[in-house]
Write a protein that holds these residues in place. Structure first.
Motif, PDB file in Angstrom:
ATOM      1  N   PHE A  84      -2.008  63.111  41.819  1.00  0.00           N
ATOM      2  CA  PHE A  84      -0.624  63.476  41.499  1.00  0.00           C
ATOM      3  C   PHE A  84      -0.349  64.883  42.027  1.00  0.00           C
ATOM      4  CE2 PHE A  84      -1.721  60.329  38.276  1.00  0.00           C
ATOM      5  CZ  PHE A  84      -0.623  59.488  38.335  1.00  0.00           C
ATOM      6  N   ALA A 127       6.332  57.108  43.878  1.00  0.00           N
ATOM      7  CA  ALA A 127       7.612  57.331  43.201  1.00  0.00           C
ATOM      8  C   ALA A 127       8.142  58.619  43.812  1.00  0.00           C
ATOM      9  CB  ALA A 127       7.427  57.483  41.695  1.00  0.00           C
ATOM     10  N   ASP A 129       9.687  61.145  42.324  1.00  0.00           N
ATOM     11  CA  ASP A 129       9.926  62.301  41.430  1.00  0.00           C
ATOM     12  C   ASP A 129       9.267  63.627  41.846  1.00  0.00           C
ATOM     13  OD1 ASP A 129       7.697  60.707  40.625  1.00  0.00           O
ATOM     14  OD2 ASP A 129       7.673  61.622  38.661  1.00  0.00           O
ATOM     15  N   SER A 172       4.759  53.635  40.640  1.00  0.00           N
ATOM     16  CA  SER A 172       5.087  53.949  39.245  1.00  0.00           C
ATOM     17  C   SER A 172       6.584  54.083  39.049  1.00  0.00           C
ATOM     18  CB  SER A 172       4.400  55.262  38.838  1.00  0.00           C
ATOM     19  OG  SER A 172       5.008  56.356  39.494  1.00  0.00           O
ATOM     20  N   TYR A 199       2.359  49.669  38.416  1.00  0.00           N
ATOM     21  CA  TYR A 199       2.774  50.107  37.075  1.00  0.00           C
ATOM     22  C   TYR A 199       3.856  49.094  36.678  1.00  0.00           C
ATOM     23  CZ  TYR A 199       0.907  54.944  37.791  1.00  0.00           C
ATOM     24  OH  TYR A 199       0.139  56.067  38.011  1.00  0.00           O
ATOM     25  N   LYS A 202       6.049  49.677  32.612  1.00  0.00           N
ATOM     26  CA  LYS A 202       6.070  51.115  32.338  1.00  0.00           C
ATOM     27  C   LYS A 202       7.287  51.428  31.483  1.00  0.00           C
ATOM     28  CE  LYS A 202       6.288  55.638  34.519  1.00  0.00           C
ATOM     29  NZ  LYS A 202       6.178  56.413  35.769  1.00  0.00           N
ATOM     30  N   TYR A 208       5.245  61.145  28.146  1.00  0.00           N
ATOM     31  CA  TYR A 208       4.999  61.699  29.484  1.00  0.00           C
ATOM     32  C   TYR A 208       5.294  63.202  29.572  1.00  0.00           C
ATOM     33  CZ  TYR A 208       5.630  56.700  30.648  1.00  0.00           C
ATOM     34  OH  TYR A 208       5.567  55.334  30.683  1.00  0.00           O
ATOM     35  N   ARG A 212       4.966  65.864  33.034  1.00  0.00           N
ATOM     36  CA  ARG A 212       6.091  66.412  33.807  1.00  0.00           C
ATOM     37  C   ARG A 212       5.940  67.928  33.960  1.00  0.00           C
ATOM     38  NH1 ARG A 212      10.723  62.399  31.203  1.00  0.00           N
ATOM     39  NH2 ARG A 212       9.755  60.492  32.015  1.00  0.00           N
ATOM     40  N   LYS A 225      15.057  58.354  32.074  1.00  0.00           N
ATOM     41  CA  LYS A 225      14.680  57.306  33.035  1.00  0.00           C
ATOM     42  C   LYS A 225      14.918  55.902  32.478  1.00  0.00           C
ATOM     43  CE  LYS A 225      11.395  60.319  35.482  1.00  0.00           C
ATOM     44  NZ  LYS A 225      10.107  60.433  36.202  1.00  0.00           N
ATOM     45  N   GLN A 229      12.890  52.567  33.655  1.00  0.00           N
ATOM     46  CA  GLN A 229      11.702  52.323  32.826  1.00  0.00           C
ATOM     47  C   GLN A 229      12.104  51.510  31.591  1.00  0.00           C
ATOM     48  OE1 GLN A 229      10.066  56.271  32.195  1.00  0.00           O
ATOM     49  NE2 GLN A 229       9.439  56.443  34.328  1.00  0.00           N
ATOM     50  N   LYS A 256       1.804  51.010  30.552  1.00  0.00           N
ATOM     51  CA  LYS A 256       1.877  52.456  30.377  1.00  0.00           C
ATOM     52  C   LYS A 256       3.038  52.836  29.488  1.00  0.00           C
ATOM     53  CE  LYS A 256       2.668  56.551  33.122  1.00  0.00           C
ATOM     54  NZ  LYS A 256       3.253  57.070  34.314  1.00  0.00           N
ATOM     55  N   TYR A 279      -2.715  53.071  30.977  1.00  0.00           N
ATOM     56  CA  TYR A 279      -2.724  54.499  31.274  1.00  0.00           C
ATOM     57  C   TYR A 279      -2.641  55.248  29.941  1.00  0.00           C
ATOM     58  CZ  TYR A 279      -1.669  58.612  34.272  1.00  0.00           C
ATOM     59  OH  TYR A 279      -1.695  59.803  34.944  1.00  0.00           O
ATOM     60  N   TYR A 321      -7.403  61.128  31.407  1.00  0.00           N
ATOM     61  CA  TYR A 321      -7.750  62.506  31.761  1.00  0.00           C
ATOM     62  C   TYR A 321      -9.123  62.871  31.192  1.00  0.00           C
ATOM     63  CZ  TYR A 321      -2.858  62.476  33.010  1.00  0.00           C
ATOM     64  OH  TYR A 321      -1.665  62.133  33.574  1.00  0.00           O
TER      65      TYR A 321
HETATM   66  C1  PBG Z   1       6.046  59.496  37.738  1.00  0.00           C
HETATM   67  C2  PBG Z   1       4.910  59.314  36.811  1.00  0.00           C
HETATM   68  C3  PBG Z   1       4.911  59.715  35.475  1.00  0.00           C
HETATM   69  C4  PBG Z   1       3.606  59.507  34.997  1.00  0.00           C
HETATM   70  C5  PBG Z   1       2.870  58.958  36.040  1.00  0.00           C
HETATM   71  N1  PBG Z   1       3.708  58.816  37.157  1.00  0.00           N
HETATM   72  C6  PBG Z   1       5.963  60.359  34.664  1.00  0.00           C
HETATM   73  C7  PBG Z   1       7.299  59.744  34.554  1.00  0.00           C
HETATM   74  O1  PBG Z   1       7.507  58.555  34.782  1.00  0.00           O
HETATM   75  O2  PBG Z   1       8.199  60.513  34.226  1.00  0.00           O
HETATM   76  C8  PBG Z   1       3.161  59.864  33.620  1.00  0.00           C
HETATM   77  C9  PBG Z   1       1.699  60.103  33.425  1.00  0.00           C
HETATM   78  C10 PBG Z   1       1.338  60.826  32.174  1.00  0.00           C
HETATM   79  O3  PBG Z   1       2.179  61.135  31.312  1.00  0.00           O
HETATM   80  O4  PBG Z   1       0.141  61.125  32.025  1.00  0.00           O
HETATM   81  N2  PBG Z   1       6.521  58.457  38.445  1.00  0.00           N
END
Ligand code: PBG
Length: 332
Positions: A84, A127, A129, A172, A199, A202, A208, A212, A225, A229, A256, A279, A321
């Motif tokens: 990431f 993604a 973002d 994702s 994903y 999700k 999350y 972020r 989102k 989502q 997730k 996840y 993690y």
């Molecule tokens: C972004 C993405 C996110 C996570 C993984 N890919 C955040 C979101 O969708 O805002 C979250 C992972 C985490 O919280 O550990 N596409």
């Protein structure tokens, strides 16, 4: 099949719980390093390991340090690492072109890992973002997250990652039609061995938050989102999404977040019997770490229990993690 239980005292269910040996004998699930995918954060620079404040124990690494981490993960028997990027704000644009730059942070990290630790599988996140001025996973046009134009961009991003050497593409973004578009593009480009771990289910989750921060997207994100989502209230919809992504050619699926959604994991595994992952997201990690730091819970035991529960719920593996810490522990 309904379990049968003889009347007491013929059946004393505590008999099979009386010692570690017997408990080991009847244990239904196991947790091993094989079950782990390690998500890591990449940033610019050299020789840098910078703590993520909201995720105690997690750091953002420069590419050279990512390569070192991959070597360490490979030695611990962790099968996959997931990248990431923390993208410099100056590279975030409305068209998100940095996302498919062959030399962006993520693609440089893929190549560095492939050189340093060729046996570990490299997974990516697809993604927009990290590259989007709006912090959204898709293009924003007049306040709407537009689907089809976003899918075109995601396909370019996917191909750039596959060209860099990614083994597993992790979309994702939750756009419609992206799995089919990515699969077709990968096949056409000759990347027939590149896998997709979708994903698929999700949820639009508050868990999350720390992530972020880690990728520098919290400041940028306008709104939420929820138009792409899933609603945390829904369960049948998750099965439709999984079925749809399988039909479009995903190799593996993900639910997730993890721990609050174990019922979804179980339904997915029972219904489809496909490789299923969860996840354990940043907020779940942060809660365990924060409580452990206050001595309110035993961090190590909670970590192990939480991960074993994913296995019990039917998952084949977990993105966590905790991966290096738990792998080191499991290896003794
Ligand atoms: C972004 C993405 C996110 C996570 C993984 N890919 C955040 C979101 O969708 O805002 C979250 C992972 C985490 O919280 O550990 N596409």
């Amino acid at each position: 099949m309904k379990p049968t239980v003889a009347p007491f005292p013929a059946a004393r269910l505590r008999r099979t719980r009386q010692s570690p040996a017997v408990r080991g004998l009847v244990r239904e699930n196991t947790l091993t390093p094989d079950d782990l995918i390690w998500p890591v954060f990449v940033r610019d620079g050299e020789g840098i390991e910078e703590p993520v404040v909201s995720m105690p124990g997690v750091v953002r690494r420069s590419v050279d340090k990512i390569a070192e981490a991959a070597v360490e993960a490979q030695a611990l028997g962790i099968p996959a690492i997931c990248l990431f990027p923390y993208t410099d704000p100056s590279l975030k644009t409305e068209d998100c072109a940095e996302a498919w730059n062959p030399d962006n942070l993520c693609n440089r990290a893929i190549r560095a890992i492939k050189r340093a630790a060729p046996d570990i599988a490299v997974m990516t996140d697809v993604a927009l973002d990290p590259y989007n001025i709006n912090g959204h996973d898709g293009y924003v046009v007049d306040g709407e997250i537009v689907n089809d134009a976003t899918v075109d961009a995601l396909v370019k991003m996917t191909l750039a990652q596959a060209d860099a050497g990614a083994d597993i593409i992790g979309p994702s973004d939750m756009m419609d039609g992206r799995i089919g578009a990515m699969r077709t593009a990968l096949e056409t480009a000759g990347h027939h061995n590149v896998m997709i771990l979708s994903y698929a289910a999700k949820y639009a989750s508050a868990f999350y938050g720390p992530f972020r921060d880690a990728v520098g997207a919290s400041g940028a994100l306008k709104g939420d989102k929820k138009t792409y989502q899933m609603d945390p209230a829904n369960s049948d919809e998750a099965l439709r999404l999984i079925e749809r992504d399988l039909n479009e050619g995903t190799d593996m699926v993900m639910v997730k977040p993890g721990m609050p959604y174990l019922d979804i994991c179980r339904r997915v595994k029972d219904t489809f019997g496909v490789p299923t992952f969860a996840y354990q997201v940043s907020g779940e990690y942060a809660m365990i770490q924060a409580a452990a730091q206050n001595d309110w819970i035993d961090g190590e035991k909670t970590m192990l229990e939480s991960l074993m529960c994913f296995k019990r719920a039917g998952c084949d593996g977990v993105l966590t993690y905790f991966a290096p810490r738990v792998a080191a522990l499991l290896n003794g």
